[in-house]
Scaffold this motif. Sequence first.
Motif, PDB file in Angstrom:
ATOM      1  N   ILE A 110      22.917 -14.808  28.101  1.00 27.19           N
ATOM      2  CA  ILE A 110      24.177 -15.551  27.987  1.00 27.19           C
ATOM      3  C   ILE A 110      24.484 -15.971  26.552  1.00 27.19           C
ATOM      4  CG2 ILE A 110      24.119 -16.325  30.394  1.00 27.19           C
ATOM      5  CD1 ILE A 110      23.266 -19.095  29.375  1.00 27.19           C
ATOM      6  N   GLY A 111      23.664 -15.521  25.598  1.00 27.01           N
ATOM      7  CA  GLY A 111      23.945 -15.752  24.184  1.00 27.01           C
ATOM      8  C   GLY A 111      23.525 -17.106  23.638  1.00 27.01           C
ATOM      9  N   GLU A 112      22.565 -17.750  24.265  1.00 27.69           N
ATOM     10  CA  GLU A 112      22.044 -19.043  23.796  1.00 27.69           C
ATOM     11  C   GLU A 112      20.955 -18.816  22.744  1.00 27.69           C
ATOM     12  OE1 GLU A 112      22.392 -22.371  24.301  1.00 27.69           O
ATOM     13  OE2 GLU A 112      24.209 -22.086  25.478  1.00 27.69           O
ATOM     14  N   THR A 113      21.361 -18.385  21.559  1.00 32.99           N
ATOM     15  CA  THR A 113      20.440 -17.964  20.514  1.00 32.99           C
ATOM     16  C   THR A 113      19.405 -19.021  20.146  1.00 32.99           C
ATOM     17  OG1 THR A 113      22.202 -16.580  19.632  1.00 32.99           O
ATOM     18  CG2 THR A 113      20.311 -16.958  18.201  1.00 32.99           C
ATOM     19  N   GLU A 114      19.837 -20.252  19.939  1.00 32.35           N
ATOM     20  CA  GLU A 114      18.887 -21.300  19.565  1.00 32.35           C
ATOM     21  C   GLU A 114      17.853 -21.527  20.650  1.00 32.35           C
ATOM     22  OE1 GLU A 114      20.656 -24.931  18.184  1.00 32.35           O
ATOM     23  OE2 GLU A 114      22.042 -23.854  16.868  1.00 32.35           O
ATOM     24  N   GLU A 115      18.294 -21.484  21.905  1.00 32.88           N
ATOM     25  CA  GLU A 115      17.346 -21.686  22.995  1.00 32.88           C
ATOM     26  C   GLU A 115      16.369 -20.525  23.097  1.00 32.88           C
ATOM     27  OE1 GLU A 115      17.182 -23.789  27.180  1.00 32.88           O
ATOM     28  OE2 GLU A 115      18.785 -22.293  27.082  1.00 32.88           O
ATOM     29  N   VAL A 116      16.844 -19.323  22.863  1.00 33.38           N
ATOM     30  CA  VAL A 116      15.964 -18.154  22.895  1.00 33.38           C
ATOM     31  C   VAL A 116      14.835 -18.327  21.885  1.00 33.38           C
ATOM     32  CG1 VAL A 116      15.811 -15.671  22.436  1.00 33.38           C
ATOM     33  CG2 VAL A 116      17.755 -16.582  23.712  1.00 33.38           C
ATOM     34  N   GLU A 117      15.177 -18.754  20.691  1.00 31.48           N
ATOM     35  CA  GLU A 117      14.168 -18.959  19.649  1.00 31.48           C
ATOM     36  C   GLU A 117      13.196 -20.078  20.015  1.00 31.48           C
ATOM     37  OE1 GLU A 117      16.274 -19.506  15.964  1.00 31.48           O
ATOM     38  OE2 GLU A 117      17.309 -17.580  16.180  1.00 31.48           O
ATOM     39  N   ARG A 118      13.727 -21.186  20.508  1.00 30.82           N
ATOM     40  CA  ARG A 118      12.890 -22.336  20.873  1.00 30.82           C
ATOM     41  C   ARG A 118      11.953 -21.985  22.024  1.00 30.82           C
ATOM     42  NH1 ARG A 118      13.294 -26.067  24.694  1.00 30.82           N
ATOM     43  NH2 ARG A 118      15.382 -25.427  25.343  1.00 30.82           N
ATOM     44  N   ILE A 119      12.491 -21.326  23.040  1.00 33.44           N
ATOM     45  CA  ILE A 119      11.687 -20.967  24.212  1.00 33.44           C
ATOM     46  C   ILE A 119      10.649 -19.905  23.831  1.00 33.44           C
ATOM     47  CG2 ILE A 119      11.784 -19.840  26.484  1.00 33.44           C
ATOM     48  CD1 ILE A 119      12.707 -22.806  26.465  1.00 33.44           C
ATOM     49  N   GLY A 120      11.045 -18.940  23.013  1.00 31.60           N
ATOM     50  CA  GLY A 120      10.101 -17.917  22.563  1.00 31.60           C
ATOM     51  C   GLY A 120       8.926 -18.525  21.811  1.00 31.60           C
ATOM     52  N   LYS A 121       9.218 -19.495  20.957  1.00 33.40           N
ATOM     53  CA  LYS A 121       8.145 -20.174  20.217  1.00 33.40           C
ATOM     54  C   LYS A 121       7.260 -20.967  21.165  1.00 33.40           C
ATOM     55  CE  LYS A 121       7.313 -23.428  16.404  1.00 33.40           C
ATOM     56  NZ  LYS A 121       5.925 -23.433  16.719  1.00 33.40           N
ATOM     57  N   PHE A 122       7.864 -21.657  22.111  1.00 38.75           N
ATOM     58  CA  PHE A 122       7.114 -22.456  23.078  1.00 38.75           C
ATOM     59  C   PHE A 122       6.190 -21.562  23.903  1.00 38.75           C
ATOM     60  CE2 PHE A 122       7.786 -25.980  26.529  1.00 38.75           C
ATOM     61  CZ  PHE A 122       6.435 -26.263  26.536  1.00 38.75           C
ATOM     62  N   LEU A 123       6.707 -20.420  24.368  1.00 44.20           N
ATOM     63  CA  LEU A 123       5.898 -19.490  25.149  1.00 44.20           C
ATOM     64  C   LEU A 123       4.736 -18.964  24.312  1.00 44.20           C
ATOM     65  CD1 LEU A 123       5.477 -17.971  27.818  1.00 44.20           C
ATOM     66  CD2 LEU A 123       7.044 -16.219  26.958  1.00 44.20           C
TER      67      LEU A 123
END
Length: 138
Positions: A110-123
């Motif tokens: 859905i294009g939530e770029t900041e969340e993608v980065e934050r979640i990727g780092k968290f994972l």
Amino acid sequence: MVGENLLGIPETLLPEETAVLARHEAGDEAADLAAKFPSSSLAWALLANEAHNEGRIVESYAFARVGYHRGLDSLRKAGWRGQGPVPWRHEPNRGFLRSLYALGRAAAAIGETEEVERIGKFLNDSDATAKAEIEAGK
């Protein structure tokens, strides 16, 4: 060494969800699991994956977000203080890690770029092997 805990922060190991696993293995639907076990990240991750596979991306995002937040609740109850390893090798952690992965996947869709980065780092910070394990179908 991959997966080495360089910070010295203890691993967080969630308790087993034997009833959820038993009902899942018996063939219960993901929606029924989430209704019966609403605190289970695994149930919500299964729902998120089902919605994603059916092209229902917004629903997948919502289900994954619930699984993520229920997982944070479980982690805190298990002594997690906002950082440190949540190892994939400990099977009860996989529901949370799967929800985290599903949230990142849906956020990307859905294009939530900041969340993608934050979640990727968290994972990755939780367990650097989790993404590959999930993508390999484990």
